[in-house]
Design an enzyme around this catalytic site. Structure first.
Site, PDB file in Angstrom:
ATOM      1  N   THR A  18       0.816  -1.216   0.000  1.00 34.22           N
ATOM      2  CA  THR A  18       0.000   0.000   0.000  1.00 34.22           C
ATOM      3  C   THR A  18       0.851   1.267   0.000  1.00 34.22           C
ATOM      4  O   THR A  18       0.498   2.263  -0.626  1.00 34.22           O
ATOM      5  CB  THR A  18      -0.939  -0.033   1.231  1.00 34.22           C
ATOM      6  OG1 THR A  18      -1.723  -1.222   1.139  1.00 34.22           O
ATOM      7  CG2 THR A  18      -1.851   1.155   1.289  1.00 34.22           C
ATOM      8  N   THR A 101       1.122  -4.594   4.142  1.00 38.06           N
ATOM      9  CA  THR A 101       0.854  -4.949   5.541  1.00 38.06           C
ATOM     10  C   THR A 101       0.259  -6.352   5.699  1.00 38.06           C
ATOM     11  O   THR A 101       0.313  -6.929   6.784  1.00 38.06           O
ATOM     12  CB  THR A 101      -0.113  -3.934   6.170  1.00 38.06           C
ATOM     13  OG1 THR A 101      -1.239  -3.777   5.302  1.00 38.06           O
ATOM     14  CG2 THR A 101       0.558  -2.598   6.389  1.00 38.06           C
TER      15      THR A 101
HETATM   16  N1  GLU Z   1      -2.010  -3.973   2.040  1.00 37.11           N
HETATM   17  C1  GLU Z   1      -1.967  -4.881   0.932  1.00 37.11           C
HETATM   18  C2  GLU Z   1      -0.592  -5.520   0.857  1.00 37.11           C
HETATM   19  O1  GLU Z   1      -0.294  -6.270   1.720  1.00 37.11           O
HETATM   20  C3  GLU Z   1      -2.362  -4.269  -0.319  1.00 37.11           C
HETATM   21  C4  GLU Z   1      -2.512  -5.282  -1.379  1.00 37.11           C
HETATM   22  C5  GLU Z   1      -2.025  -4.745  -2.683  1.00 37.11           C
HETATM   23  O2  GLU Z   1      -1.539  -3.647  -2.763  1.00 37.11           O
HETATM   24  O3  GLU Z   1      -2.126  -5.508  -3.643  1.00 37.11           O
HETATM   25  O4  GLU Z   1       0.206  -5.290  -0.005  1.00 37.11           O
END
Ligand code: GLU
Length: 337
Positions: A18, A101
């Site tokens: 993110t 995350t």
């Molecule tokens: N928070 C997510 C991750 O772990 C977002 C998922 C994404 O950006 O595809 O990356």
């Protein structure tokens, strides 16, 4: 005479997530994983020019994906890249890894168990994309750089920084889908904070981070054995235990009903799996408390999962099996780590 002090050198490794995401608009706080785009660590820094006041930053692109796409092979690749950077640049004060995350706690715990370096390693992420109004990416990045640059952070294991808090890799769990304070170290608490006046530590983790030093010696091309997690619920039966074994699982983590007991039909299947030589760790699906070495676990050769979340227990067991540990040594790992 004016004295110019050079800033600490930090490698900023990009994996995506993110913090590296652009949404479809500044109010896209939700759909960006599928509909947005990812940017490089250089582009992240262009959006956070203040980072240059904290550290002398070298950007290192590694992956550009959501952390839902990362696998154990990526963990070993990341460890190899960090070791390479440390070898090439002895002056490096620390490494900050920009990470999604969703599985950040898993990468952090893997690195904590398998890295043998003197420099500080910090993982950081964000809950709101860097393009969003009110993004937390900016201050989370600044906080992580401050922690990595601070000599007080050395020797505390791999750290996770988010929302001004510093967590230990072994303890931290993502506990909320959308709240900014998603990372929690529920039972034992945060290590410290990064506030406007600096980095402040309040405790250390008093556990073994590399049992026998063996995990640090695992080669970079290690393929960890399959270890599956079985989430218990009222009425759960043998279906998923048998499916995991049919897929070649060498280890099973039971995310059991608190205080750490599988559902009845599932339990029978786990006992049958043990007889076939599959290692079984008993954890709990509740997010707090230990699974203690109860008589039933001891008598049946089930490994008590201690306070580890099922996803962390999976890493500890998979590494233990990769290192060829005996049942007694696996039990000792869960007791001491
Ligand atoms: N928070 C997510 C991750 O772990 C977002 C998922 C994404 O950006 O595809 O990356």
């Amino acid at each position: 005479m004016e004295v110019t002090r050079s800033l600490p050198r930090i490698a900023l490794i990009g994996t995506g997530g993110t913090m590296s995401s652009l949404g479809t608009s500044s109010l896209d706080l939700m759909d960006y994983p599928e509909y947005g785009t990812k940017i490089s660590p250089d582009e992240v820094l262009q959006r956070v020019p203040e980072a240059a006041q904290v550290a002398d930053i070298q950007t290192v692109p590694f992956r550009s994906v959501g952390s839902t796409a990362l696998t154990p092979a990526d963990w070993f690749g990341l460890r190899a890249r960090i070791r390479e950077l440390a070898r090439e640049q002895p002056q490096l004060a620390g490494v900050v890894i920009v990470h999604g995350t969703a599985t950040l706690e898993e990468t952090a715990f893997f690195l904590d168990l398998t890295l043998d370096l003197d420099l500080t390693v910090v993982l950081v992420g964000a809950q709101r994309p860097i393009s969003a109004v009110g993004t937390d990416a900016t201050m989370n990045l600044i906080g992580a750089l401050r922690v990595a640059a601070d000599p007080a952070s050395r020797g505390r294991g791999v750290l996770v920084v988010l929302n001004d808090e510093i967590h230990a890799a072994r303890d931290v769990v993502k506990a909320s889908t959308l709240r900014l304070q998603t990372f929690r170290s529920a039972d034992f608490g945060i290590l410290g904070v990064v506030d406007p006046d600096g980095v402040h530590f309040y405790r250390r983790v008093d556990r073994d981070r590399s049992p026998h030093g063996l995990f640090r010696q695992l080669p970079d091309d290690t393929v960890v054995p399959r270890v599956d997690i079985l989430y218990s619920y009222a009425g759960a039966d043998e279906t998923f235990v048998e499916a995991a074994i049919a897929k070649g699982a060498r280890g099973l983590i039971s995310a059991g009903l608190a205080p750490g007991i599988p559902a009845k039909a599932e339990h029978a299947a786990l006992l049958a799996a043990l007889k076939q030589g599959v290692a079984v760790v008993q954890c709990s699906r509740s997010s707090s408390g230990r699974v203690a070495a109860r008589r039933h676990l001891r008598e049946n050769g089930i490994i008590p999962g201690s306070d580890f979340s099922p996803q962390k227990a999976r890493i500890l067991l998979a590494l233990g099996l990769s290192a060829g540990l005996s049942h007694e040594e696996l039990v000792a790992n869960f007791t001491q780590c």
